[in-house]
Write a protein that holds these residues in place. Structure first.
Motif, mmCIF file in Angstrom:
data_model
loop_
_atom_site.group_PDB
_atom_site.id
_atom_site.type_symbol
_atom_site.label_atom_id
_atom_site.label_comp_id
_atom_site.label_asym_id
_atom_site.label_seq_id
_atom_site.Cartn_x
_atom_site.Cartn_y
_atom_site.Cartn_z
ATOM 1 N N ARG A 3 15.076 58.661 31.240
ATOM 2 C CA ARG A 3 14.045 59.250 30.394
ATOM 3 C C ARG A 3 14.330 60.729 30.187
ATOM 4 O O ARG A 3 14.556 61.463 31.152
ATOM 5 C CB ARG A 3 12.672 59.068 31.026
ATOM 6 C CG ARG A 3 12.223 57.611 31.123
ATOM 7 C CD ARG A 3 10.831 57.525 31.712
ATOM 8 N NE ARG A 3 10.373 56.145 31.801
ATOM 9 C CZ ARG A 3 9.180 55.792 32.264
ATOM 10 N NH1 ARG A 3 8.330 56.722 32.690
ATOM 11 N NH2 ARG A 3 8.835 54.527 32.308
ATOM 12 N N ASN A 5 12.930 64.230 27.945
ATOM 13 C CA ASN A 5 11.906 64.834 27.095
ATOM 14 C C ASN A 5 12.561 65.837 26.160
ATOM 15 O O ASN A 5 13.260 66.748 26.615
ATOM 16 C CB ASN A 5 10.849 65.538 27.951
ATOM 17 C CG ASN A 5 10.051 64.568 28.797
ATOM 18 O OD1 ASN A 5 9.564 63.557 28.302
ATOM 19 N ND2 ASN A 5 9.927 64.867 30.084
ATOM 20 N N GLU A 22 9.620 61.370 24.372
ATOM 21 C CA GLU A 22 10.318 60.829 25.536
ATOM 22 C C GLU A 22 11.319 59.835 24.986
ATOM 23 O O GLU A 22 10.937 58.790 24.449
ATOM 24 C CB GLU A 22 9.363 60.144 26.502
ATOM 25 C CG GLU A 22 10.067 59.640 27.765
ATOM 26 C CD GLU A 22 9.116 58.940 28.707
ATOM 27 O OE1 GLU A 22 9.079 57.693 28.667
ATOM 28 O OE2 GLU A 22 8.413 59.642 29.465
ATOM 29 N N ASN A 23 12.592 60.171 25.081
ATOM 30 C CA ASN A 23 13.640 59.439 24.379
ATOM 31 C C ASN A 23 13.281 59.414 22.886
ATOM 32 O O ASN A 23 13.148 60.460 22.281
ATOM 33 C CB ASN A 23 13.837 58.050 24.965
ATOM 34 C CG ASN A 23 14.339 58.103 26.403
ATOM 35 O OD1 ASN A 23 14.625 59.178 26.936
ATOM 36 N ND2 ASN A 23 14.457 56.957 27.045
ATOM 37 N N ILE A 27 5.302 61.356 21.926
ATOM 38 C CA ILE A 27 4.248 61.525 22.923
ATOM 39 C C ILE A 27 3.077 62.302 22.331
ATOM 40 O O ILE A 27 1.921 61.934 22.496
ATOM 41 C CB ILE A 27 4.784 62.251 24.174
ATOM 42 C CG1 ILE A 27 5.986 61.493 24.763
ATOM 43 C CG2 ILE A 27 3.677 62.407 25.215
ATOM 44 C CD1 ILE A 27 5.693 60.065 25.160
#
Length: 232
Positions: A3, A5, A22-23, A27
């Motif tokens: 993962r 950010n 996130e990937n 978000i």
């Protein structure tokens, strides 16, 4: 899958936009449309996203910037801020062409896989910055600044062509063809940078912090209008 950010920003227009991914998953997305205040807004938008998601800035894996073309002042503000973060934290810088960000946005409204996408960014008067992509966002033409005329896209008269961005309205006023389709309200937005940025991250396609400059397409210059100097 690890993962990561990634913080994406776009300051190329009247919108100041910051998104956390996130990937490839969005978000949070924060936008503000207060003209001529990007320098004040950008840091606040970044802080808000980090606080809302209980993240420290050094936990970001990379920073991604919409590199233009667009507002000269907005581009300079965005790049200087992001370069500062990258230098201070030792994080990589990713850049995404703003015209491609617009095309990514427009794909949400286009189902014709044989169509051509032509984002347009206003460059004053009848001039626009533009570039053409196919449905898979492969480049058909290079970035260019053109003065719009009725025959500007005659070579595409046999294709379904979608025009969008804040420069497209000028073209819609001088052309009327059934295969030319105009989409409204497609503006630069960092929430469409995530997938493009993550692809560059996993392929280590980073910018050189010491030499990277925005994609202006052409040099800006000053003109005197009604006794005042303005960028053009």
């Amino acid at each position: 899958m690890k993962r990561v950010n990634i913080l994406c920003i776009d300051t190329t227009s009247e919108f100041c936009s910051v998104s956390l991914f996130e990937n490839q998953t969005l978000i949070e997305n924060n936008n503000s449309k207060i003209e001529r205040s990007h320098s004040k807004l950008l840091i606040n938008l970044v802080d808000d996203i980090l606080i809302n998601n209980n993240l420290k800035i050094n936990e970001l894996a990379a920073f991604s910037i919409s590199k233009g073309p667009g507002s000269y002042t907005g581009l300079r503000i965005g790049l200087s801020s992001i370069k500062g973060f990258c230098y201070a934290l030792g994080k990589p810088l990713i850049s995404i062409n703003t015209l491609k960000v617009l095309a990514k946005y427009a794909l949400e409204h286009i189902n014709d896989k044989d169509s051509i996408l032509c984002p347009m960014i206003d460059a004053r008067r009848m001039e626009v910055y533009t570039k053409c992509y196919d449905y898979n966002l492969n480049e058909i033409t290079s970035d260019k600044a053109i003065i719009l005329e009725k025959d500007s896209f005659d070579k595409l008269k046999d294709k379904s062509v979608y025009f969008f961005g804040d420069g497209a309205q000028k073209f819609s006023g001088i052309i009327n063809r059934q295969n030319f389709i105009f989409l409204d309200n497609i503006n630069p937005d960092s929430k469409f940078m995530g997938e493009l940025s993550y692809d560059k991250f996993v392929n280590n396609q980073f910018e050189d912090l010491s030499s990277f400059e925005p994609n202006y397409i052409k040099d800006f210059y000053l003109i005197k209008k009604k006794g005042k100097w303005e960028r053009s």
